[in-house]
Design a protein around this motif. Sequence first.
Motif, PDB file in Angstrom:
ATOM      1  N   ASN A  51       5.746  -0.901  10.884  1.00 12.28           N
ATOM      2  CA  ASN A  51       4.659  -1.905  11.660  1.00 12.28           C
ATOM      3  C   ASN A  51       3.103  -0.818  11.890  1.00 12.28           C
ATOM      4  OD1 ASN A  51       4.507  -4.290  13.537  1.00 12.28           O
ATOM      5  ND2 ASN A  51       6.567  -4.043  14.266  1.00 12.28           N
ATOM      6  N   THR A  52       3.023  -1.911  13.146  1.00 14.27           N
ATOM      7  CA  THR A  52       1.050  -1.812  13.003  1.00 14.27           C
ATOM      8  C   THR A  52       1.144  -0.605  14.104  1.00 14.27           C
ATOM      9  OG1 THR A  52       1.016  -4.931  13.464  1.00 14.27           O
ATOM     10  CG2 THR A  52      -1.159  -3.182  14.501  1.00 14.27           C
ATOM     11  N   SER A  53       2.172  -0.267  14.529  1.00 15.53           N
ATOM     12  CA  SER A  53       1.541   0.731  15.563  1.00 15.53           C
ATOM     13  C   SER A  53       2.230   2.125  14.920  1.00 15.53           C
ATOM     14  CB  SER A  53       2.622   1.158  16.446  1.00 15.53           C
ATOM     15  OG  SER A  53       4.113   1.035  16.338  1.00 15.53           O
ATOM     16  N   ASP A  54       2.660   2.096  13.707  1.00 15.27           N
ATOM     17  CA  ASP A  54       3.181   3.333  12.589  1.00 15.27           C
ATOM     18  C   ASP A  54       2.050   3.374  12.162  1.00 15.27           C
ATOM     19  OD1 ASP A  54       5.608   3.144  13.055  1.00 15.27           O
ATOM     20  OD2 ASP A  54       6.194   1.228  11.886  1.00 15.27           O
ATOM     21  N   PRO A  89       5.018  -2.880  25.056  1.00 15.00           N
ATOM     22  CA  PRO A  89       4.329  -2.174  25.792  1.00 15.00           C
ATOM     23  C   PRO A  89       2.525  -2.296  24.090  1.00 15.00           C
ATOM     24  CG  PRO A  89       5.772  -0.857  24.383  1.00 15.00           C
ATOM     25  CD  PRO A  89       6.435  -2.192  25.046  1.00 15.00           C
ATOM     26  N   SER A  90       1.901  -2.171  24.670  1.00 19.65           N
ATOM     27  CA  SER A  90       0.876  -2.584  23.675  1.00 19.65           C
ATOM     28  C   SER A  90       0.914  -1.126  22.788  1.00 19.65           C
ATOM     29  CB  SER A  90      -0.121  -2.133  24.858  1.00 19.65           C
ATOM     30  OG  SER A  90      -0.532  -0.789  24.408  1.00 19.65           O
ATOM     31  N   THR A  91       0.662  -1.559  21.461  1.00 19.64           N
ATOM     32  CA  THR A  91       0.127  -0.906  19.859  1.00 19.64           C
ATOM     33  C   THR A  91      -0.418   0.341  20.682  1.00 19.64           C
ATOM     34  OG1 THR A  91      -0.370  -2.606  19.091  1.00 19.64           O
ATOM     35  CG2 THR A  91      -0.531  -0.895  17.607  1.00 19.64           C
ATOM     36  N   ALA A  92      -1.208   0.070  21.488  1.00 19.88           N
ATOM     37  CA  ALA A  92      -2.058   2.000  21.809  1.00 19.88           C
ATOM     38  C   ALA A  92      -1.146   2.552  22.393  1.00 19.88           C
ATOM     39  CB  ALA A  92      -3.095   1.319  22.820  1.00 19.88           C
ATOM     40  N   CYS A  93      -0.084   1.719  23.654  1.00 24.09           N
ATOM     41  CA  CYS A  93       0.142   2.616  24.118  1.00 24.09           C
ATOM     42  C   CYS A  93       1.807   3.324  23.613  1.00 24.09           C
ATOM     43  CB  CYS A  93       1.396   2.150  25.116  1.00 24.09           C
ATOM     44  SG  CYS A  93       0.539   1.445  26.979  1.00 24.09           S
TER      45      CYS A  93
END
Length: 325
Positions: A51-54, A89-93
Motif C-alpha cells: 500500500n501507499t505507506s509501504d 492514521p495519516s500515511t506519514a504517521c
Amino acid sequence: MAMYGKIEHACHYAPENIVDNYDLSKIMDTSDGWIRTRTGIVKRHISTSENTSDLATKVARKLLLETNTSSDEIDFIIVATMTPDFMSPSTACLVGGNIGAGKAFAFDINGACAGFIFALAVGEKLIRSGYKAGLVIGSEVLSKTLNWEDRSTAVLFGDGAGGVLLKASDTPHIICEKLQSDGTRGSSIVALEEKVKNPFANNKEENNHFLTMNGKEVFDFATRDVPKNMIEVLDLAGVGIDQIDYILLHQANLRIIDRISRKIKADREKFLINIDEYGNTSAATIPILLSENIANKTLKIGDGSKLLLTGFGGGLNWGSIYLIL
Ligand code: ACO
C-alpha cells in the motif's frame, strides 16, 4: 543565523510488478499504439500487495540508509498522497512508526499531482522556522482507485514513491515557489468520493470510489495555466528560462510536456522524462524523476545547477518551485 532547506538526497521505489501496454490490451479494448502515441507511456508499476505507506516507508528507509542519518534526527515527515492507506492514521504517521522516527511529527498533504511541490514548499518553510531535518515523500497507489474497465483512465496511471531528505543549510537552495489552486474546476478529476451516510441521513446515492477525469479539460488546464505559472515563478526569482539547466515537470502525458516546452520556449532537452517507465504516479512523479537523475548522475547535489520543478493535477492544484541544487 538564518537557515534554509536543502535537498540532501533523493530516493525512489516502485512495486516490482510491471504492466506494459500489451498486458493492458489483453484486459481492455486498447493498444500499445494508442497509449504510446497519445501519452508516451510504455509500462507502469502496479502494486499487487504493497500500500501507499509501504512504498513511502521503503523510500524513507533508503533515504536514511544512503545518507547515514538516524531516524532520531528526523524532525518531521510529510507525505504527499491522494491515495492514503487510511484517512487516519495519516500515511506519514505510518511511515514515522515504521522507521522509528520517535521525535518526528508527521502529516499528509493532498495536492493530487501537485502534492509533492506543495509538500516541498511546506517542508522548506519548516526548516526556515528552525527544524533541522525532515523527510518529504510523494507516494501513490493509484491502481486501487482505478476503474479497470475504463480504458480512458486505467492506462494512464501507475504506482510508485519518491522522496527527499531536507536538512538545514546556511545558504538558500529552494529559492521560491508559486502555488495555485482552483476549486471551481475540481470536477475535472475526482476520486474516492465519500458521501454522507449515517442512520439519520436520507442519502440513497452510491459513492463513486473510482478516479474519473475529463481528459480534455485537464489537457487544456495543463497547457494553459501551467506554463504561465512556470514563467511566473522564474519572474519572482529574476531568472530567465534560458538560465534553467533542467525542468522536472509532472509526468502526465508526453504531449503535454511537448506543448509546454514550446509555450515557455524552453529547450525540450532540458525536460527530464520517465513517463515511459512509470506512467502518471501523481505526487510521486517529480521525486522519482529527481531520484533517478541523481542516481544516473545527470543531477549532482551541490553543483549549483538550476532546476524548475512543476506539478499539476486534481483540485485543481498546480505549482512550481525554482531551486538551486
Ligand atoms: N485506448 C484506445 N482508445 C482509447 C483509449 C484507450 N486507452 N482511451 C480513449 N480512447 C478513445 C476514445 O474513446 C476516443 O474514441 P472516439 O474518437 O471513437 O470517441 C478516442 O480514443 C480519442 O479520445 P480522447 O479522449 O479525445 O483522446 P485524447 O487524444 O484527448 O487523449 C488523454 C486522452 C490521454 C486522457 C488526454 O486528454 C490527456 O492526457 N489529458 C490530460 C490527463 C492529465 O494530464 N492528467 C493529469 C492529472 S491526473 C491527477 O491529477 C490525478
